[in-house]
Design a protein around this motif. Structure first.
Motif, short mmCIF file in Angstrom:
data_model
loop_
_atom_site.label_atom_id
_atom_site.label_comp_id
_atom_site.label_asym_id
_atom_site.label_seq_id
_atom_site.Cartn_x
_atom_site.Cartn_y
_atom_site.Cartn_z
N TYR A 110 -10.63 -4.45 -9.98
CA TYR A 110 -9.21 -4.39 -9.62
C TYR A 110 -8.42 -3.79 -10.78
O TYR A 110 -8.64 -4.13 -11.94
N PRO A 111 -7.48 -2.88 -10.51
CA PRO A 111 -6.75 -2.20 -11.59
C PRO A 111 -5.76 -3.12 -12.29
O PRO A 111 -5.19 -4.03 -11.68
N TRP A 112 -5.54 -2.87 -13.57
CA TRP A 112 -4.56 -3.63 -14.34
C TRP A 112 -3.20 -2.94 -14.30
O TRP A 112 -2.49 -2.90 -15.28
N THR A 113 -2.84 -2.38 -13.18
CA THR A 113 -1.54 -1.73 -13.05
C THR A 113 -0.73 -2.43 -11.97
O THR A 113 -1.26 -3.18 -11.17
N ASN A 114 0.54 -2.19 -11.96
CA ASN A 114 1.41 -2.78 -10.95
C ASN A 114 2.31 -1.69 -10.40
O ASN A 114 3.52 -1.84 -10.34
N THR A 115 1.68 -0.59 -10.02
CA THR A 115 2.43 0.55 -9.54
C THR A 115 2.29 0.66 -8.03
O THR A 115 1.65 -0.16 -7.38
N LEU A 116 2.89 1.69 -7.48
CA LEU A 116 2.80 1.92 -6.04
C LEU A 116 1.46 2.53 -5.65
O LEU A 116 1.16 2.65 -4.48
N GLU A 117 0.67 2.93 -6.65
CA GLU A 117 -0.62 3.55 -6.35
C GLU A 117 -1.72 2.91 -7.20
O GLU A 117 -2.28 3.53 -8.10
N ASP A 118 -2.00 1.64 -6.90
CA ASP A 118 -3.07 0.96 -7.62
C ASP A 118 -4.40 1.66 -7.37
O ASP A 118 -4.77 1.92 -6.25
N LYS A 119 -5.10 1.94 -8.43
CA LYS A 119 -6.42 2.58 -8.32
C LYS A 119 -7.47 1.67 -8.94
O LYS A 119 -7.35 1.25 -10.08
N HIS A 120 -8.51 1.38 -8.17
CA HIS A 120 -9.56 0.54 -8.68
C HIS A 120 -10.43 1.28 -9.70
O HIS A 120 -10.51 2.50 -9.69
N ILE A 121 -11.07 0.51 -10.56
CA ILE A 121 -11.92 1.06 -11.60
C ILE A 121 -13.36 1.07 -11.12
O ILE A 121 -13.87 0.07 -10.61
N MET A 122 -14.01 2.21 -11.27
CA MET A 122 -15.42 2.34 -10.89
C MET A 122 -16.28 1.77 -12.01
O MET A 122 -16.18 2.21 -13.16
N LEU A 123 -17.12 0.79 -11.69
CA LEU A 123 -18.01 0.17 -12.66
C LEU A 123 -19.44 0.50 -12.24
O LEU A 123 -19.91 0.01 -11.22
N GLU A 124 -20.12 1.33 -13.02
CA GLU A 124 -21.47 1.76 -12.67
C GLU A 124 -22.49 1.20 -13.65
O GLU A 124 -22.20 1.03 -14.84
N GLY A 125 -23.70 0.92 -13.14
CA GLY A 125 -24.73 0.40 -14.01
C GLY A 125 -26.08 0.37 -13.33
O GLY A 125 -26.30 1.10 -12.35
N ASN A 126 -26.95 -0.49 -13.81
CA ASN A 126 -28.31 -0.57 -13.29
C ASN A 126 -28.70 -2.02 -13.03
O ASN A 126 -28.24 -2.94 -13.70
N LEU A 127 -29.54 -2.18 -12.02
CA LEU A 127 -30.11 -3.48 -11.72
C LEU A 127 -31.36 -3.67 -12.59
O LEU A 127 -32.30 -2.89 -12.52
N ILE A 128 -31.33 -4.70 -13.43
CA ILE A 128 -32.45 -4.94 -14.33
C ILE A 128 -33.51 -5.79 -13.66
O ILE A 128 -34.71 -5.54 -13.77
N MET A 129 -33.07 -6.83 -12.95
CA MET A 129 -33.99 -7.73 -12.28
C MET A 129 -33.39 -8.16 -10.95
O MET A 129 -32.24 -8.60 -10.89
N ALA A 130 -34.15 -7.99 -9.86
CA ALA A 130 -33.63 -8.31 -8.53
C ALA A 130 -33.27 -9.78 -8.41
O ALA A 130 -32.16 -10.13 -8.06
N ILE A 131 -34.20 -10.68 -8.69
CA ILE A 131 -33.93 -12.12 -8.66
C ILE A 131 -34.77 -12.81 -9.72
O ILE A 131 -35.96 -12.57 -9.83
N GLU A 132 -34.11 -13.65 -10.50
CA GLU A 132 -34.83 -14.43 -11.50
C GLU A 132 -35.36 -15.69 -10.83
O GLU A 132 -34.66 -16.37 -10.10
N ASN A 133 -36.60 -16.02 -11.13
CA ASN A 133 -37.22 -17.21 -10.53
C ASN A 133 -36.50 -18.50 -10.93
O ASN A 133 -36.33 -19.41 -10.13
N GLU A 134 -36.03 -18.57 -12.18
CA GLU A 134 -35.45 -19.81 -12.67
C GLU A 134 -34.06 -20.08 -12.09
O GLU A 134 -33.71 -21.21 -11.79
N THR A 135 -33.26 -19.04 -11.95
CA THR A 135 -31.87 -19.24 -11.57
C THR A 135 -31.53 -18.77 -10.17
O THR A 135 -30.53 -19.17 -9.60
#
Length: 230
Positions: A110-135
């Motif tokens: 969610y953008p940290w702006t309070n304007t008439l044209e809020d633009k969301h921030i694209m957060l890109e990355g990688n999946l390291i582990m699909a599911i951890e057994n412990e958690t």
């Protein structure tokens, strides 16, 4: 002079009382599911809050009440007191998280702006582990701020594969540092929605490409909301 000093002291005491008695606002994210009445977010954000406000892109705040809380899963379902005006597109959920072949993931902050044209921030990355057994959690390598905790996590097909949780917002970080961060798998989210009779969309049959990414983000960005909890 004594009277002036007395007034200053009393004023200082009153201000101190007001500051200490005013609940501290916690900010985080969430996303719309079901028929736009419900918001998914994480438990640590709203656990003791009496006043929860949902901020929609380019729209006024709407109050919400928790209808489900689970400390163990760190999940909450909020219900809006009135429907939002903002238009949204249904989100597709991936049902299985254990055999994810793609490593690319992204989220919308969610953008940290309070304007008439809020633009969301694209957060890109990688999946390291699909599911951890412990958690039962996923591990993601993605740069994000604590305020983005509670946002949906997408794969390359545009399917929701989980909910991102900033390690900085966890009371018990365990093995997590600022990076990688944990994510709650979509299978857990689906189970939660099923138990609370909240409808959700099935698996998407489309695969996104770079040219279609901007269009897709524009379609789904209104699903991501800012949450203020006091």
């Amino acid at each position: 002079m004594h009277k002036v000093i007395g007034i200053v002291l009393i004023t200082g005491v009153l201000i101190s009382i007001m500051i200490w008695s005013t609940p501290v606002a916690r900010l985080g994210s969430g996303f719309i599911v079901g028929d736009a009445q419900y918001i998914l977010t994480y438990y640590d954000l709203v656990k003791e809050s009496e006043n929860i406000q949902i901020k929609f892109p380019n729209e006024d705040n709407i109050a919400a009440k928790p209808i489900y809380k689970n400390k163990t899963d760190n999940l909450v379902i909020l219900k809006l007191v009135q429907p939002p005006k903002v238009k949204r597109e249904p989100l597709f959920f991936q049902k299985e998280n254990r055999n994810i072949k793609e490593s690319y993931v992204f989220s919308l902050g969610y953008p940290w702006t309070n304007t008439l044209e809020d633009k969301h921030i694209m957060l890109e990355g990688n999946l390291i582990m699909a599911i951890e057994n412990e958690t039962g959690l996923m591990k993601i390598d993605i740069q994000m701020d604590p305020i983005h905790s509670g946002s949906p996590l997408f794969n390359g097909k545009g399917e929701v594969v989980g909910m991102v949780i900033s390690a900085e917002t966890l009371e018990d970080r365990g093995n997590y540092s600022e990076n990688p961060h944990p994510a709650i798998p979509s299978a857990v989210l689906i189970d939660l929605m099923n138990k609370n009779d909240i409808p959700f969309e099935g698996k998407s049959k489309t695969t996104l490409n770079i040219s279609a990414m901007d269009e897709y983000i524009e379609m789904i960005r209104n699903n991501v909301v800012l949450i203020e909890a006091r």
